[in-house]
Design a protein around this motif. Structure first.
Motif, short mmCIF file in Angstrom:
data_model
loop_
_atom_site.label_atom_id
_atom_site.label_comp_id
_atom_site.label_asym_id
_atom_site.label_seq_id
_atom_site.Cartn_x
_atom_site.Cartn_y
_atom_site.Cartn_z
N ARG A 1 87.80 22.21 50.24
CA ARG A 1 86.67 21.36 50.63
C ARG A 1 85.34 22.00 50.22
N ILE A 2 85.25 23.30 50.48
CA ILE A 2 84.02 24.00 50.13
C ILE A 2 83.83 24.02 48.62
N ASP B 1 81.33 21.62 43.00
CA ASP B 1 81.88 21.12 41.74
C ASP B 1 83.07 21.93 41.26
N GLY B 2 83.82 22.48 42.23
CA GLY B 2 85.03 23.21 41.91
C GLY B 2 84.81 24.60 41.38
N GLU B 3 83.58 25.08 41.39
CA GLU B 3 83.26 26.38 40.80
C GLU B 3 82.68 27.33 41.85
N ARG C 1 76.60 31.31 45.71
CA ARG C 1 76.30 31.99 46.97
C ARG C 1 76.59 31.03 48.12
N VAL C 2 77.41 31.48 49.06
CA VAL C 2 77.81 30.65 50.19
C VAL C 2 77.39 31.33 51.49
N ILE D 1 85.31 34.90 48.39
CA ILE D 1 84.95 36.11 47.65
C ILE D 1 85.91 36.31 46.48
N GLY D 2 87.20 36.09 46.74
CA GLY D 2 88.20 36.23 45.68
C GLY D 2 87.99 35.25 44.54
N GLY D 3 87.37 34.10 44.85
CA GLY D 3 87.10 33.10 43.83
C GLY D 3 85.83 33.37 43.05
#
Length: 439
Positions: free
Chosen positions: A298-299, A304-306, A311-312, A339-341
């Motif tokens: 969802r996040i 846009d999938g990236e 920064r979240v 973070i892993g993404g």
């Protein structure tokens, strides 16, 4: 009170406020030193003040000396941890049985030993067997007294409970437990006496049922998103049915904490041991874990999938508000995945940093939500602390680099978020004009 974790400390302090003389015992020297210094090792609203009041009155003390503490007492409570054994799901009863042995060695006369820890069926009877094996000449009664304390509201739950459950099979044990809880008789609180086994099952069944309600409404929320319904209307519509009730019908990123994850797994393991699979609860466990993972998608969808170089800002990481408990919190799944993404993560939580610094390496911690959101591409509401409920959304948006607000607790109105210039995603609600609802 053997054990000064969440259950033991809250119960000990509240029993002392009932007027009983209470000694809280722990093998952790540092924890006992903190308590003697007037500092609670856990965060629970109102606990520090209540503890100080009863220490000053001389009814409450703390000790590392179990043998001296259990001498000439009416009741000894075992309130030690029963964590899930790694890799198999069964409750680890090492600490319970060790406490039982130490208590048996130290007792000087007839006593009721009360198991307050959450334990699988058969544990109380095994505690009784152990104690009689250690001291066959001693008159010992065992009672089961499971707790039903909500973190963040534990004192109120102890002082004004829906019911008190006592598994006790001797008149002596029943009389002692009635005396301990007599102050509640003025409020006509029901005390349910049962067998040891029934009391053990009541605790697990209650938590499993509540976990099921949470998981049920989460799946209904997913359906609402697909067909144009509003899960909050649905929850209200079914919750007003007296047979269902409105509590625990709040959709979100999945349940966590010290009780529901551990107790649902332990209940299913007990069922499997006895060839009585608890299939509903087994499904609840699987769906809840998938729920946490689904929040990551969802996040990402709002970005846009990236996630790389995004920064979240995450608002709230404890499993619920008004606690510092991080055990099985959805944040422990979601934040590492972000973070892993490839994202950088800023966190604001009024109580989560103490545990979170260790559990969530690689995040930046902030005391102010606007500072956490500064330069963020997305802000994620993960725990519904009061400090996050009344944010100035326009100010929040002005400080952000992006415009995505992912509200996983439904604390804002979609129209208000859109008016502030935010693209908004929530759980199980109809999309407002001009905003994106991630699916």
């Amino acid at each position: 009170m053997i054990g000064t974790g969440y259950v033991g400390l809250v119960s000990g302090v509240c029993f002392s406020d009932f007027g009983h003389d209470v000694v809280c015992v722990d093998t952790n020297d540092q924890k006992i030193a903190m308590l003697r210094g007037g500092q609670s090792p856990i965060y629970e609203p109102g606990l520090d003040a209540l503890m100080a009041k009863n220490v000053e009155a001389g009814r409450l003390s703390f000790s590392t000396d179990l043998a001296a503490s259990v001498n000439a007492v009416d009741a000894v409570f075992i309130a030690v941890g029963t964590p899930t054994r790694r890799g198999e799901g069964h409750a680890d009863l090492t600490y319970v049985y060790a406490a039982a042995r130490e208590i048996a060695k130290a007792l000087s006369g007839p006593t009721v030993v009360v198991v307050k820890s959450t334990v699988p069926v058969g544990t109380n009877r095994e505690v009784l067997r152990i104690m009689r094996e250690v001291r066959p000449e001693l008159a010992v009664d065992v009672a089961s007294n499971p707790e039903f304390l909500r973190e963040g509201a534990a004192i109120a739950d102890f002082m004004r409970p829906d019911r008190v459950v006592v598994g006790a099979e001797s008149q002596t044990a029943r009389d002692v437990m009635r005396a301990l809880y007599r102050p509640l008789s003025l409020r006509e609180v029901p005390i349910i006496f049962s067998s040891l086994e029934s009391a053990e099952i009541i605790k697990y069944a209650a938590n499993a049922f509540l976990a099921t309600k949470i998981t049920f409404i989460n799946e209904i929320a997913d359906l609402c998103e697909k067909v144009g319904g509003d899960v909050q209307d649905v929850a209200k519509g079914i919750g007003l049915d007296g047979r269902i009730g409105g509590k625990f019908l709040h959709p979100g990123p999945g349940y966590g904490g010290s009780c529901f994850p551990k107790d649902t797994i332990a209940l299913t393991r007990t069922g499997q041991q006895h060839n009585v699979p608890i299939r509903i609860v087994e499904t609840v466990i699987a769906v809840n874990q998938a729920r946490k993972l689904g929040m990551i998608d969802r996040i990402a969808a709002m970005l846009d999938g990236e996630l790389v170089n995004r920064r979240v800002a995450v608002l709230g990481v404890t499993f619920k508000p008004d606690t510092d408990d991080m055990r099985e919190a959805p944040a422990l799944t979601i934040v590492p995945a972000l973070i892993g993404g490839g994202a950088s993560v800023a966190v604001c939580d009024p109580q989560g940093k103490k545990e979170g610094v260790t559990l969530l390496p690689g995040v930046a911690w902030f005391d102010d939500p606007y500072e956490a959101a500064a330069g963020a591409d997305a802000v994620v509401v993960l725990t519904e602390w009061n400090m996050f409920r009344g944010l100035d959304l326009s100010r929040l948006r002005q400080g952000m680099r992006g415009d995505a607000l992912v509200d996983l607790r439904n604390i804002y109105l979609p129209a208000d978020a859109v008016a502030a210039g935010l693209r908004y995603a929530s759980i199980g609600r109809v999309a407002a004009a001009g905003h994106a609802q991630a699916s």
